[in-house]
Structure formats: structure tokens, C-alpha cells
Write a protein that holds these residues in place. Structure first.
Motif, mmCIF file in Angstrom:
data_model
loop_
_atom_site.group_PDB
_atom_site.id
_atom_site.type_symbol
_atom_site.label_atom_id
_atom_site.label_comp_id
_atom_site.label_asym_id
_atom_site.label_seq_id
_atom_site.Cartn_x
_atom_site.Cartn_y
_atom_site.Cartn_z
ATOM 1 N N VAL A 32 42.546 37.995 35.242
ATOM 2 C CA VAL A 32 43.984 38.054 35.510
ATOM 3 C C VAL A 32 44.482 39.473 35.220
ATOM 4 O O VAL A 32 44.128 40.070 34.202
ATOM 5 C CB VAL A 32 44.741 37.023 34.645
ATOM 6 C CG1 VAL A 32 46.238 37.259 34.698
ATOM 7 C CG2 VAL A 32 44.413 35.613 35.102
ATOM 8 N N CYS A 36 43.132 43.143 43.315
ATOM 9 C CA CYS A 36 42.287 42.342 44.202
ATOM 10 C C CYS A 36 42.763 42.497 45.643
ATOM 11 O O CYS A 36 43.869 42.961 45.902
ATOM 12 C CB CYS A 36 42.339 40.873 43.795
ATOM 13 S SG CYS A 36 44.002 40.188 43.719
ATOM 14 N N SER A 39 41.840 36.263 47.275
ATOM 15 C CA SER A 39 41.857 35.303 46.170
ATOM 16 C C SER A 39 40.443 34.927 45.729
ATOM 17 O O SER A 39 40.225 34.598 44.573
ATOM 18 C CB SER A 39 42.631 34.052 46.568
ATOM 19 O OG SER A 39 43.999 34.361 46.705
ATOM 20 N N CYS A 42 39.051 36.536 42.512
ATOM 21 C CA CYS A 42 39.618 36.247 41.196
ATOM 22 C C CYS A 42 39.017 34.994 40.588
ATOM 23 O O CYS A 42 38.824 33.999 41.276
ATOM 24 C CB CYS A 42 41.133 36.050 41.315
ATOM 25 S SG CYS A 42 41.981 37.439 42.071
ATOM 26 N N SER A 44 40.561 33.055 38.702
ATOM 27 C CA SER A 44 41.613 32.042 38.802
ATOM 28 C C SER A 44 41.762 31.497 40.215
ATOM 29 O O SER A 44 42.365 30.446 40.411
ATOM 30 C CB SER A 44 42.950 32.639 38.362
ATOM 31 O OG SER A 44 43.385 33.613 39.297
ATOM 32 N N CYS A 46 43.464 33.076 42.556
ATOM 33 C CA CYS A 46 44.752 33.497 43.095
ATOM 34 C C CYS A 46 44.918 35.004 43.017
ATOM 35 O O CYS A 46 44.993 35.577 41.939
ATOM 36 C CB CYS A 46 45.904 32.830 42.343
ATOM 37 S SG CYS A 46 47.526 33.341 42.980
ATOM 38 N N CYS A 47 44.969 35.628 44.178
ATOM 39 C CA CYS A 47 45.299 37.047 44.296
ATOM 40 C C CYS A 47 46.773 37.077 44.697
ATOM 41 O O CYS A 47 47.140 36.602 45.766
ATOM 42 C CB CYS A 47 44.415 37.707 45.355
ATOM 43 S SG CYS A 47 44.619 39.485 45.493
ATOM 44 N N ARG A 57 47.327 41.544 42.533
ATOM 45 C CA ARG A 57 46.553 41.412 41.298
ATOM 46 C C ARG A 57 46.180 39.956 41.090
ATOM 47 O O ARG A 57 46.893 39.066 41.519
ATOM 48 C CB ARG A 57 47.360 41.891 40.088
ATOM 49 C CG ARG A 57 47.643 43.378 40.122
ATOM 50 C CD ARG A 57 48.361 43.818 38.851
ATOM 51 N NE ARG A 57 48.618 45.244 38.874
ATOM 52 C CZ ARG A 57 47.769 46.172 38.458
ATOM 53 N NH1 ARG A 57 46.602 45.813 37.978
ATOM 54 N NH2 ARG A 57 48.075 47.447 38.522
ATOM 55 N N CYS A 58 45.073 39.737 40.408
ATOM 56 C CA CYS A 58 44.688 38.374 40.066
ATOM 57 C C CYS A 58 45.735 37.795 39.121
ATOM 58 O O CYS A 58 46.214 38.482 38.221
ATOM 59 C CB CYS A 58 43.318 38.356 39.395
ATOM 60 S SG CYS A 58 41.970 38.843 40.491
ATOM 61 N N SER A 89 35.213 31.448 43.643
ATOM 62 C CA SER A 89 35.760 30.772 42.483
ATOM 63 C C SER A 89 35.880 29.277 42.767
ATOM 64 O O SER A 89 35.820 28.865 43.917
ATOM 65 C CB SER A 89 37.135 31.349 42.160
ATOM 66 O OG SER A 89 38.032 31.018 43.185
ATOM 67 N N CYS A 103 51.224 31.488 43.564
ATOM 68 C CA CYS A 103 49.865 30.972 43.400
ATOM 69 C C CYS A 103 49.807 29.465 43.613
ATOM 70 O O CYS A 103 50.786 28.761 43.369
ATOM 71 C CB CYS A 103 49.349 31.305 42.002
ATOM 72 S SG CYS A 103 48.963 33.052 41.788
#
Length: 138
Positions: A32, A36, A39, A42, A44, A46-47, A57-58, A89, A103
Motif C-alpha cells: 500500500v 502502480c 491493480s 498490488c 491489495s 487495488c491500484c 498508488r496501491c 493478487s 477500490c
């Protein structure tokens, strides 16, 4: 003879980086806050970008009652086509562009949003994360 030697050297240098899949990398498994482009990069899933001019950003997944984007489309990276699920991911579904303004929800929650193709293309189909178990209890 120079080209094969350079190719062999490049492969020897890249082999350790390619064999370590679970460690943080320069392209995938980003934390995080790291920059990025997709997505899928990342941890997570989610970009995120605040607006069309900001750097992506993540970011963490949206929690219950937070704004969200529904998960749509398939896991695609430009030029690579469909990427194997194991290379991505756990939350590999992403927006058409691979970058979200909001996100997607954390696992177990659903994004109560308008899931039309127009909203997906314009990246404006936002909703609120809800627990599907809450509606079944009422």
C-alpha cells in the motif's frame, strides 16, 4: 557469440528475481502506498488514483460502508493478454483500465452499485460496500 553470452548473463541475473514469488517485487506484490500501473501489481488488488491527473498508488480494499467500485472484467495486462490467476493478487478482477478511483470491497463484502457497461467504461459506477449477510438477516 557476444549476443548469446549477454543473453545467458541476463538470464542468470534474472533467475533469482523470478524464482522468489512471495517477496515484495519491483513489478508485483507492491505494498500500500507504492506507485502502480495495474491493480494486479498490488498485494491489495487495488491500484487507486484520486483523479485523472494523479499518480496511481496501491491502496487497501474498501471496508464496510465505504465507497467502492464493483469488480468487473478479466485480469488483463496490456500486451500480455490473460495473465494466469497464480501470477496475480487474490483479488485479480479489476476495472477495464486496471486502476480504480474507488477500490473494490474487502473479501466477503459486495459493492452495491450500478454495474452497467457505461459506468465501467467511464469508471464512474461507484457504490457502497455492504455485508450481504446483513440483508439476509432482516
Amino acid at each position: 557469440k557476444v549476443l548469446p553470452a549477454r543473453l545467458l548473463l541476463a538470464l542468470l541475473l534474472l533467475a533469482p528475481a523470478l524464482s522468489v514469488q512471495h517477496e515484495r517485487g519491483l513489478i508485483f506484490n507492491l505494498e500500500v502506498g507504492e506507485l502502480c500501473l495495474q491493480s494486479a501489481q498490488c498485494k491489495s488488488g487495488c491500484c487507486h488514483r484520486a483523479n485523472g491527473l494523479s499518480l496511481a498508488r496501491c491502496a487497501p480494499q474498501a471496508a464496510e460502508f465505504q465507497e467502492c467500485s464493483p469488480k468487473v472484467g478479466a485480469s488483463l495486462l496490456p500486451g500480455l493478454g490473460r495473465v494466469p490467476h497464480t501470477a496475480l493478487s487474490p483479488r485479480s478482477l479489476q476495472s477495464i483500465y486496471g486502476v480504480y478511483y474507488k477500490c473494490p470491497c474487502e473479501r466477503g463484502l459486495t459493492c452495491d452499485a450500478d454495474k452497467t457497461i457505461v459506468g465501467s467504461i467511464t469508471n464512474s459506477n461507484f457504490g457502497i460496500c455492504k455485508d450481504p449477510q446483513d440483508s439476509s438477516r432482516r
